[in-house]
Write an enzyme that holds these catalytic residues in place. Structure first.
Site: not given
Length: 103
Positions: A48, A55-57
DNA sequence: CGGTTGACCAAGT
DNA sequence: GACTTGGCCAACC
C-alpha cells in the site's frame, strides 16, 4: 490516471470506493476483479503506497476477523472504531451489515 | 521461465 | 477455539 494498472493498483482503485464506516473483504475485492487471488489483494495492501488515499484499514477477512495491518492490527482496529465500527476480540461486529459490496 | 511469497479462504482435526 | 492442510494466484527475483 494510468491505463495499465497492475492487479494491486486495481485493488486500490476499487478500495477507494468503500465509503466511510463500511468495510470489505479481500475475497470481495478479488472476486470483483474477476479472480480468486485473495492473497494477492492482501499482498497489495501490505505494500500500500497510497496510505491515506486508500482506506486499506477497511479491508477485513471473510470470516469477519479483522485480518492484518502493516502497522499492527491494533492500530487498524482503533481506526475502524473511529469510523463508527464495533470491534470485538479482533472481529467486526455486524460484519455483514457493515460490509460494502461492489456493484 | 521456475520457485518463493503472502494483511487469504475453507474445511478438517 | 487453536492449529493444520490444501488450494488459490499476481508480483517479485
Amino acid at each position: 490516471m494510468s491505463k495499465k494498472q497492475s492487479f494491486s493498483e486495481k485493488c486500490y482503485s476499487l478500495l477507494r470506493k468503500v465509503p466511510h464506516g463500511r468495510v470489505t473483504t479481500y475475497k470481495a475485492i478479488a472476486e470483483a476483479l474477476g479472480t480468486k487471488a485473495y492473497r494477492v489483494v492482501g499482498n497489495a495492501m501490505h505494500k500500500n503506497p497510497y496510505s491515506p488515499r486508500v482506506p486499506c484499514h477497511r479491508v477485513v477477512c471473510s470470516d469477519s476477523k479483522v485480518g492484518g495491518f502493516a502497522l499492527g492490527k491494533r492500530r487498524k482496529i482503533e481506526m475502524l472504531k473511529k469510523e463508527g465500527l464495533q470491534i470485538e476480540k479482533g472481529k467486526v461486529k455486524s460484519f455483514e451489515k457493515r460490509l460494502f459490496e461492489f456493484n
